[in-house]
Write a protein that holds these residues in place. Structure first.
Motif, short mmCIF file in Angstrom:
data_model
loop_
_atom_site.label_atom_id
_atom_site.label_comp_id
_atom_site.label_asym_id
_atom_site.label_seq_id
_atom_site.Cartn_x
_atom_site.Cartn_y
_atom_site.Cartn_z
N THR A 169 0.83 -1.21 0.00
CA THR A 169 0.00 0.00 0.00
C THR A 169 0.86 1.26 0.00
O THR A 169 0.56 2.23 -0.71
N VAL A 170 1.93 1.26 0.79
CA VAL A 170 2.84 2.41 0.80
C VAL A 170 3.45 2.62 -0.59
O VAL A 170 3.57 3.76 -1.06
N GLY A 171 3.82 1.53 -1.25
CA GLY A 171 4.36 1.64 -2.61
C GLY A 171 3.35 2.25 -3.56
O GLY A 171 3.70 3.11 -4.39
N ASP A 172 2.07 1.84 -3.45
CA ASP A 172 1.02 2.40 -4.31
C ASP A 172 0.81 3.88 -4.01
O ASP A 172 0.63 4.70 -4.92
N VAL A 173 0.83 4.24 -2.73
CA VAL A 173 0.64 5.63 -2.33
C VAL A 173 1.76 6.51 -2.89
O VAL A 173 1.52 7.59 -3.44
N LEU A 174 2.99 6.05 -2.79
CA LEU A 174 4.12 6.82 -3.31
C LEU A 174 4.09 6.90 -4.84
O LEU A 174 4.49 7.92 -5.41
N ALA A 175 3.62 5.84 -5.48
CA ALA A 175 3.52 5.86 -6.94
C ALA A 175 2.50 6.90 -7.39
O ALA A 175 2.74 7.65 -8.34
N SER A 240 0.58 1.21 -11.92
CA SER A 240 0.03 -0.15 -11.84
C SER A 240 1.11 -1.22 -11.76
O SER A 240 0.82 -2.37 -11.44
N GLY A 241 2.35 -0.86 -12.09
CA GLY A 241 3.43 -1.84 -12.08
C GLY A 241 3.38 -2.81 -13.24
O GLY A 241 3.90 -3.92 -13.15
N ASP A 242 2.73 -2.40 -14.34
CA ASP A 242 2.62 -3.28 -15.51
C ASP A 242 3.99 -3.51 -16.14
O ASP A 242 4.80 -2.59 -16.24
N TYR A 246 6.09 -2.07 -21.36
CA TYR A 246 7.42 -1.72 -20.86
C TYR A 246 7.37 -1.76 -19.34
O TYR A 246 6.29 -1.71 -18.72
N PRO A 247 8.51 -1.86 -18.69
CA PRO A 247 8.52 -1.94 -17.23
C PRO A 247 8.09 -0.62 -16.58
O PRO A 247 8.12 0.43 -17.23
N PRO A 248 7.70 -0.66 -15.31
CA PRO A 248 7.23 0.55 -14.63
C PRO A 248 8.24 1.69 -14.67
O PRO A 248 7.86 2.85 -14.80
N ALA A 249 9.54 1.37 -14.55
CA ALA A 249 10.56 2.42 -14.57
C ALA A 249 10.55 3.17 -15.90
O ALA A 249 10.79 4.38 -15.94
#
Length: 275
Positions: A169-175, A240-242, A246-249
């Protein structure tokens, strides 16, 4: 022989001494920060953002529950992270935040206060950097708070179909925070170039929503690749981290490139045209 002494204004004397409150980039940032929070509409805008995010997250959570409990198993999303609901919801709630980012520059052109601003900060590069710094920081924090709010609203609504894991959840919030910060800088750049609130908001809405949907409906491979490179689509892939296409980065890098391009366009116009 007597030596004449020239008395500088207080602000100029401070700037000469390197006083951060008297001029330069630090002084410009402080000025922009003060101006932002002195406008009453900013607070109404933030309230509207929170209400819209809460409503969108609640509705999105209801959709997840309904899809999991209907008679068609083909559309079941299963158990979802509460942060993913916030990610979906921010695609709607973002426009109230982007309106705030846009008004940081377009409101000054509309009221004519840009002339006073440029007298205080003659360097147009410093002025734009100061506005960018304030917008980026404020919208990052606002984005994190909105994502946390959306996750909190979604959790009880999802019930058994929701998943709360602190790290996830923290990762999603920061994203979400990073996305809103960069897309707000993109909007500020467009606003600086277009100088019009209506023109800027219309252009941003077209780029983020209308163009991807319209081109995606064509379902042509080459066009789909172009759509994947648009800022809103790239930002959604990042959040979304898809891993496809292509990768999220890469999505984050594309979004940052759009923001930089918009700022360069805004700087070119700001430098070449009178206030």
């Amino acid at each position: 022989m007597t030596t004449a002494t020239t008395t500088l204004p207080a602000a100029d004397r401070s700037a000469r001494r390197g006083d951060p409150t008297g001029g330069g980039l630090t002084g410009a940032v402080a000025s922009e920060w003060t101006k932002l929070w002195s406008v009453r509409s900013v607070w109404w805008n933030l309230l509207a953002s929170a209400l819209l995010m809460a409503a969108a997250a609640g509705q999105e959570a209801i959709y997840v529950v309904n899809e999991n409990t209907n008679s068609d198993p083909a559309d079941d999303p299963g158990v979802v992270g509460v942060g993913t609901v916030a990610i979906s919801s921010v695609l709607l709630a973002q426009f109230t935040v982007l309106a705030l980012a846009m008004l940081v520059i377009t409101a000054e052109y509309a009221t004519g206060t840009i002339r006073s601003t440029l007298q205080w900060t003659p360097s147009r590069g410093q002025l734009l950097l100061a506005k960018t710094a304030v917008v980026a920081v404020v919208t990052f924090v606002v984005g994190a708070l909105l994502a946390a709010l959306g996750s909190a609203v979604a959790d009880p609504v999802l019930g058994e179909w929701g998943r709360f894991r602190a790290a996830e959840t923290v990762g999603d919030v920061l994203a979400v925070a990073a996305y809103l910060s960069l897309i707000s800088v993109f909007t500020l750049g467009l606003g600086t170039a277009l100088r019009s609130a209506v023109g800027t908001l219309t252009t941003v809405f077209m780029i983020l929503m209308v163009v991807p949907i319209a081109l995606g409906a064509l379902d042509i491979e080459f066009v789909n690749r172009l759509v994947d490179g648009l800022p809103g689509v790239a930002g959604h892939h990042f959040m979304s981290g898809d891993a496809d296409p292509y990768p999220p980065a890469a999505g984050l890098a594309l979004l940052a490139a759009w923001a930089l391009a918009a700022m360069l366009a805004g700087y070119a116009v700001l430098r070449s045209r009178d206030a």
